[in-house]
Design a protein around this motif. Structure first.
Motif, PDB file in Angstrom:
ATOM      1  N   GLU A  89       0.841  -1.202   0.000  1.00 46.45           N
ATOM      2  CA  GLU A  89       0.000   0.000   0.000  1.00 46.45           C
ATOM      3  C   GLU A  89       0.877   1.254   0.000  1.00 46.45           C
ATOM      4  OE1 GLU A  89      -3.610   1.917   2.654  1.00 46.45           O
ATOM      5  OE2 GLU A  89      -2.330   0.385   3.535  1.00 46.45           O
ATOM      6  N   TYR A  90       0.469   2.225  -0.806  1.00 46.96           N
ATOM      7  CA  TYR A  90       1.138   3.530  -0.878  1.00 46.96           C
ATOM      8  C   TYR A  90       0.110   4.600  -0.543  1.00 46.96           C
ATOM      9  CZ  TYR A  90       3.267   7.691  -2.917  1.00 46.96           C
ATOM     10  OH  TYR A  90       3.763   8.944  -3.108  1.00 46.96           O
ATOM     11  N   ARG A  91       0.458   5.511   0.372  1.00 46.99           N
ATOM     12  CA  ARG A  91      -0.423   6.630   0.735  1.00 46.99           C
ATOM     13  C   ARG A  91       0.408   7.898   0.844  1.00 46.99           C
ATOM     14  NH1 ARG A  91      -4.906   5.158   5.227  1.00 46.99           N
ATOM     15  NH2 ARG A  91      -5.773   3.408   4.094  1.00 46.99           N
ATOM     16  N   PRO A  97      -4.428  21.587  -4.540  1.00 47.63           N
ATOM     17  CA  PRO A  97      -5.641  20.958  -5.076  1.00 47.63           C
ATOM     18  C   PRO A  97      -5.577  19.424  -5.055  1.00 47.63           C
ATOM     19  CG  PRO A  97      -4.890  22.697  -6.544  1.00 47.63           C
ATOM     20  CD  PRO A  97      -3.835  22.518  -5.499  1.00 47.63           C
ATOM     21  N   LEU A  98      -4.462  18.841  -5.484  1.00 53.44           N
ATOM     22  CA  LEU A  98      -4.290  17.388  -5.384  1.00 53.44           C
ATOM     23  C   LEU A  98      -3.807  17.122  -3.964  1.00 53.44           C
ATOM     24  CD1 LEU A  98      -4.149  14.519  -6.571  1.00 53.44           C
ATOM     25  CD2 LEU A  98      -1.782  15.031  -7.203  1.00 53.44           C
ATOM     26  N   ASN A  99      -4.724  16.629  -3.098  1.00 54.36           N
ATOM     27  CA  ASN A  99      -4.345  16.526  -1.694  1.00 54.36           C
ATOM     28  C   ASN A  99      -4.174  15.106  -1.162  1.00 54.36           C
ATOM     29  OD1 ASN A  99      -7.044  15.795  -1.442  1.00 54.36           O
ATOM     30  ND2 ASN A  99      -7.666  17.873  -0.959  1.00 54.36           N
ATOM     31  N   ARG A 100      -4.522  14.107  -1.970  1.00 51.76           N
ATOM     32  CA  ARG A 100      -4.372  12.750  -1.472  1.00 51.76           C
ATOM     33  C   ARG A 100      -4.286  11.756  -2.624  1.00 51.76           C
ATOM     34  NH1 ARG A 100      -8.389   9.751   2.730  1.00 51.76           N
ATOM     35  NH2 ARG A 100      -6.985   8.051   3.143  1.00 51.76           N
ATOM     36  N   VAL A 101      -3.352  10.791  -2.487  1.00 59.20           N
ATOM     37  CA  VAL A 101      -3.214   9.692  -3.429  1.00 59.20           C
ATOM     38  C   VAL A 101      -2.947   8.431  -2.604  1.00 59.20           C
ATOM     39  CG1 VAL A 101      -1.805   8.677  -5.255  1.00 59.20           C
ATOM     40  CG2 VAL A 101      -2.281  11.117  -5.276  1.00 59.20           C
ATOM     41  N   SER A 102      -3.684   7.363  -2.904  1.00 55.36           N
ATOM     42  CA  SER A 102      -3.382   6.085  -2.261  1.00 55.36           C
ATOM     43  C   SER A 102      -3.686   4.952  -3.235  1.00 55.36           C
ATOM     44  CB  SER A 102      -4.159   5.906  -0.960  1.00 55.36           C
ATOM     45  OG  SER A 102      -5.517   5.720  -1.199  1.00 55.36           O
ATOM     46  N   ALA A 103      -2.920   3.883  -3.092  1.00 55.72           N
ATOM     47  CA  ALA A 103      -3.115   2.690  -3.916  1.00 55.72           C
ATOM     48  C   ALA A 103      -2.708   1.469  -3.099  1.00 55.72           C
ATOM     49  CB  ALA A 103      -2.286   2.775  -5.189  1.00 55.72           C
ATOM     50  N   LEU A 128      -8.061   8.970  -5.021  1.00 54.61           N
ATOM     51  CA  LEU A 128      -7.474  10.253  -5.381  1.00 54.61           C
ATOM     52  C   LEU A 128      -8.340  11.354  -4.788  1.00 54.61           C
ATOM     53  CD1 LEU A 128      -5.287  11.533  -7.286  1.00 54.61           C
ATOM     54  CD2 LEU A 128      -7.036  11.516  -9.055  1.00 54.61           C
ATOM     55  N   GLY A 129      -7.722  12.277  -4.086  1.00 50.50           N
ATOM     56  CA  GLY A 129      -8.433  13.426  -3.543  1.00 50.50           C
ATOM     57  C   GLY A 129      -7.996  14.691  -4.253  1.00 50.50           C
ATOM     58  N   VAL A 130      -8.951  15.388  -4.864  1.00 52.38           N
ATOM     59  CA  VAL A 130      -8.672  16.644  -5.566  1.00 52.38           C
ATOM     60  C   VAL A 130      -9.651  17.675  -5.035  1.00 52.38           C
ATOM     61  CG1 VAL A 130      -8.571  17.821  -7.799  1.00 52.38           C
ATOM     62  CG2 VAL A 130      -7.906  15.412  -7.621  1.00 52.38           C
ATOM     63  N   SER A 131      -9.094  18.759  -4.486  1.00 53.21           N
ATOM     64  CA  SER A 131      -9.900  19.795  -3.825  1.00 53.21           C
ATOM     65  C   SER A 131     -10.819  19.123  -2.813  1.00 53.21           C
ATOM     66  CB  SER A 131     -10.674  20.627  -4.834  1.00 53.21           C
ATOM     67  OG  SER A 131      -9.758  21.374  -5.620  1.00 53.21           O
ATOM     68  N   ASN A 132     -12.114  19.270  -2.955  1.00 48.96           N
ATOM     69  CA  ASN A 132     -13.046  18.660  -2.006  1.00 48.96           C
ATOM     70  C   ASN A 132     -13.714  17.411  -2.578  1.00 48.96           C
ATOM     71  OD1 ASN A 132     -12.629  20.698  -0.073  1.00 48.96           O
ATOM     72  ND2 ASN A 132     -13.971  22.050  -1.237  1.00 48.96           N
ATOM     73  N   GLU A 163     -15.975 -11.124 -10.426  1.00 46.99           N
ATOM     74  CA  GLU A 163     -15.157  -9.997 -10.884  1.00 46.99           C
ATOM     75  C   GLU A 163     -15.995  -8.750 -10.699  1.00 46.99           C
ATOM     76  OE1 GLU A 163     -14.254 -11.276 -14.836  1.00 46.99           O
ATOM     77  OE2 GLU A 163     -12.457 -12.327 -14.169  1.00 46.99           O
ATOM     78  N   THR A 164     -15.532  -7.850  -9.848  1.00 45.42           N
ATOM     79  CA  THR A 164     -16.278  -6.629  -9.545  1.00 45.42           C
ATOM     80  C   THR A 164     -15.367  -5.423  -9.664  1.00 45.42           C
ATOM     81  OG1 THR A 164     -15.779  -6.776  -7.186  1.00 45.42           O
ATOM     82  CG2 THR A 164     -17.815  -7.812  -7.933  1.00 45.42           C
ATOM     83  N   VAL A 165     -16.003  -4.277  -9.851  1.00 44.63           N
ATOM     84  CA  VAL A 165     -15.290  -3.001  -9.843  1.00 44.63           C
ATOM     85  C   VAL A 165     -16.097  -2.042  -8.982  1.00 44.63           C
ATOM     86  CG1 VAL A 165     -14.486  -1.042 -11.212  1.00 44.63           C
ATOM     87  CG2 VAL A 165     -14.331  -3.358 -12.138  1.00 44.63           C
ATOM     88  N   ASP A 166     -15.476  -1.548  -7.927  1.00 45.00           N
ATOM     89  CA  ASP A 166     -16.093  -0.529  -7.094  1.00 45.00           C
ATOM     90  C   ASP A 166     -15.660   0.828  -7.625  1.00 45.00           C
ATOM     91  OD1 ASP A 166     -17.174  -2.441  -5.396  1.00 45.00           O
ATOM     92  OD2 ASP A 166     -15.410  -2.435  -4.093  1.00 45.00           O
ATOM     93  N   LEU A 167     -16.620   1.729  -7.772  1.00 46.16           N
ATOM     94  CA  LEU A 167     -16.336   3.085  -8.221  1.00 46.16           C
ATOM     95  C   LEU A 167     -17.159   4.031  -7.370  1.00 46.16           C
ATOM     96  CD1 LEU A 167     -14.923   4.928 -10.272  1.00 46.16           C
ATOM     97  CD2 LEU A 167     -16.894   4.614 -11.769  1.00 46.16           C
ATOM     98  N   PHE A 168     -16.484   4.989  -6.766  1.00 49.57           N
ATOM     99  CA  PHE A 168     -17.165   5.931  -5.889  1.00 49.57           C
ATOM    100  C   PHE A 168     -16.594   7.318  -6.133  1.00 49.57           C
ATOM    101  CE2 PHE A 168     -17.176   8.294  -1.874  1.00 49.57           C
ATOM    102  CZ  PHE A 168     -18.545   8.334  -1.627  1.00 49.57           C
TER     103      PHE A 168
END
Length: 180
Positions: A89-91, A97-103, A128-132, A163-168
């Motif tokens: 895991e990478y956080r 504006p780009l305030n968060r990245v995790s994988a 991925l967090g961009v602005s709000n 096989e699923t893909v979560d998208l939020f």
């Protein structure tokens, strides 16, 4: 009938943690004609290592529950499973504006006591967090064996692949907006 166990956690240099758990059980069984009373025993164990740093976490584990392990003294959902699992895991958080990245990438492969594959999974989570705004994307592939029930007329174990893909996509209002 009895059970016992031990566990440990070791905190090693360089943010490495090792965890181990071992349990065993024993049952006094009546012997065959003309023999002494015998003991039936089995065990279950887990060994796990993990390294956590500011932005990166990596871990691996292996567990094994024996064919005759009796879990009456605790909760183990399925017996006779063994195999490895791992995750990375990478956080990272940023200013601007780009305030968060995790994988995170994770997977496991489990077999029964005879080496027959019972469960296998591979998963990727990305956020991925961009602005709000917050975006989460998570494809997953899971294979699992469902054993035939005793009353199943076919009596055949079935293997399923999901096989699923979560998208939020979400919005977190700025702190100065109040919902009152």
């Amino acid at each position: 009938h009895g059970a016992g166990g031990a566990d440990f956690t070791l905190r090693l240099p360089h943010d490495v943690n090792m965890v181990g758990q071992a349990v065993g059980n024993w049952t006094r069984e009546p012997g065959q004609e003309g023999s002494d009373i015998g003991w039936e025993t089995d065990r279950a164990f887990l060994i796990q290592g993990e390294r956590r740093a500011n932005t990166l976490r990596a871990g691996a584990r292996y567990f094994d529950t024996g064919r005759n392990f009796d879990s009456e003294t605790g909760f183990i959902p399925r017996l006779t499973r063994r195999g490895p699992g791992a995750s990375v895991e990478y956080r990272r958080q940023f200013e601007g504006p780009l305030n968060r990245v995790s994988a995170e990438v994770s997977g496991q492969r489990l077999t029964d006591g005879d080496g027959v594959l019972t469960e296998e999974s591979a998963e990727l989570d990305f956020s991925l967090g961009v602005s709000n705004f917050f975006l989460f994307f998570g494809p997953e592939r899971r294979l699992h064996l469902v054993e035939a029930e005793e009353d199943d007329e076919n009596g055949v174990d079935r293997i399923y692949t999901d096989e699923t893909v979560d998208l939020f996509l979400g919005w977190f209002p700025p702190k100065h907006i109040n919902g009152r």
